[in-house]
Design a protein around this motif. Structure first.
Motif, PDB file in Angstrom:
ATOM      1  N   LYS A  75       0.814  -1.214   0.000  1.00  0.00           N
ATOM      2  CA  LYS A  75       0.000   0.000   0.000  1.00  0.00           C
ATOM      3  C   LYS A  75       0.848   1.265   0.000  1.00  0.00           C
ATOM      4  O   LYS A  75       0.307   2.374  -0.063  1.00  0.00           O
ATOM      5  N   GLY A  76       2.180   1.122   0.100  1.00  0.00           N
ATOM      6  CA  GLY A  76       3.049   2.291   0.121  1.00  0.00           C
ATOM      7  C   GLY A  76       3.010   3.056   1.421  1.00  0.00           C
ATOM      8  O   GLY A  76       3.393   4.234   1.471  1.00  0.00           O
ATOM      9  N   GLY A 166       9.542  -2.024  -3.654  1.00  0.00           N
ATOM     10  CA  GLY A 166      10.217  -1.376  -2.544  1.00  0.00           C
ATOM     11  C   GLY A 166      10.055   0.130  -2.564  1.00  0.00           C
ATOM     12  O   GLY A 166       9.446   0.714  -3.473  1.00  0.00           O
ATOM     13  N   LEU A 167      10.601   0.753  -1.528  1.00  0.00           N
ATOM     14  CA  LEU A 167      10.667   2.201  -1.400  1.00  0.00           C
ATOM     15  C   LEU A 167      12.131   2.589  -1.287  1.00  0.00           C
ATOM     16  O   LEU A 167      12.918   1.882  -0.645  1.00  0.00           O
ATOM     17  N   VAL A 177       7.755   8.792 -12.513  1.00  0.00           N
ATOM     18  CA  VAL A 177       7.330   7.428 -12.837  1.00  0.00           C
ATOM     19  C   VAL A 177       7.872   7.036 -14.206  1.00  0.00           C
ATOM     20  O   VAL A 177       7.804   7.810 -15.169  1.00  0.00           O
ATOM     21  N   GLY A 178       8.453   5.850 -14.290  1.00  0.00           N
ATOM     22  CA  GLY A 178       9.057   5.375 -15.521  1.00  0.00           C
ATOM     23  C   GLY A 178      10.557   5.569 -15.564  1.00  0.00           C
ATOM     24  O   GLY A 178      11.236   4.972 -16.407  1.00  0.00           O
ATOM     25  N   VAL A 196      11.038   3.243 -11.419  1.00  0.00           N
ATOM     26  CA  VAL A 196      10.154   4.024 -10.560  1.00  0.00           C
ATOM     27  C   VAL A 196       8.710   3.789 -10.991  1.00  0.00           C
ATOM     28  O   VAL A 196       8.377   3.936 -12.177  1.00  0.00           O
ATOM     29  N   VAL A 197       7.857   3.419 -10.037  1.00  0.00           N
ATOM     30  CA  VAL A 197       6.458   3.106 -10.337  1.00  0.00           C
ATOM     31  C   VAL A 197       5.542   3.842  -9.365  1.00  0.00           C
ATOM     32  O   VAL A 197       5.981   4.269  -8.297  1.00  0.00           O
ATOM     33  N   PRO A 198       4.257   3.988  -9.718  1.00  0.00           N
ATOM     34  CA  PRO A 198       3.331   4.673  -8.807  1.00  0.00           C
ATOM     35  C   PRO A 198       3.126   3.883  -7.525  1.00  0.00           C
ATOM     36  O   PRO A 198       3.229   2.665  -7.489  1.00  0.00           O
TER      37      PRO A 198
END
Length: 211
Positions: A75-76, A166-167, A177-178, A196-198
């Motif tokens: 869930k980030g 991951g973070l 993103v991307g 990098v992803v949302p």
């Protein structure tokens, strides 16, 4: 009454659970429909036994901390002092929504204003790695070429997402993103390239915790 109309998401109620005075909060740290039950510390053991006894017919079972850590990562949701440190402030971890900027004063206000004037030097982003990639250790360095730009704060394989997720902290201009950055593997094992992803990685509409 635990129905969604009577007890909405992020709301709090006071009452009794198993005869014990309690505060219930409908929250979603792990991203699923659920409630936190808070009781005075000396009632903790009694509450645990009561819930386990009443839930036996429903197949209730304890959930380990590692499972909780993975669910919240999907869930980030950050863990303070793991995904943040003593220098973190809301903008770089995408939590400006938590700052009541309309208040004339709040604790930490001067520090946040000073950090904002300085400008961002890093951003916490979500990333993923393809299957078959070695899983980096937490606190592994993030790189642009030979330059260190940050570190991995949380990482794990997610069966729900189908990737290693991951973070990590990276330079602000690498946070789109991307975009891509490298992660240095421990033990001289080279590096892997992360995308990098949302965030959140899973159930982006929060449908599962608002049933």
């Amino acid at each position: 009454d635990l129905t969604a109309t009577a007890f909405g998401f992020s709301e709090c109620r006071e009452g009794h659970v198993g005869g014990l005075p309690a505060r219930l909060m409908r929250v979603g740290f792990v991203g699923e429909l659920g409630w936190e039950v808070h009781v005075p510390a000396h009632h903790g053991d009694a509450l645990w036994r009561e819930l386990m006894a009443r839930g036996q017919a429903l197949g209730v079972a304890p959930v380990g901390i590692e499972a909780q850590r993975l669910l919240r990562l999907e869930k980030g949701h950050i863990i303070v002092s793991q995904d943040s440190d003593g220098l973190s402030y809301p903008e770089e971890v995408d939590m400006n929504w938590a700052v009541a900027a309309e208040k004339p004063f709040f604790v930490g206000q001067r520090a946040i204003e000073a950090m904002a004037r300085r400008g961002l030097t890093r951003r916490l982003v979500g990333f993923r790695l393809p299957l078959g990639t070695p899983v980096p250790e937490e606190c592994s360095l993030t790189l642009r070429g030979q330059d260190i730009v940050g570190r991995v704060t949380s990482v794990a394989f997610s069966d729900a997402v189908g990737h290693i997720i991951g973070l990590a902290y990276v330079a602000p201009d690498m946070a789109e993103v991307g975009g891509r950055f490298d992660i240095k593997l421990a033990g001289g094992g080279g590096r892997v390239s992360a995308e990098v992803v949302p965030v959140p990685f899973y159930d982006a509409d929060n449908a599962r915790q608002k049933l």
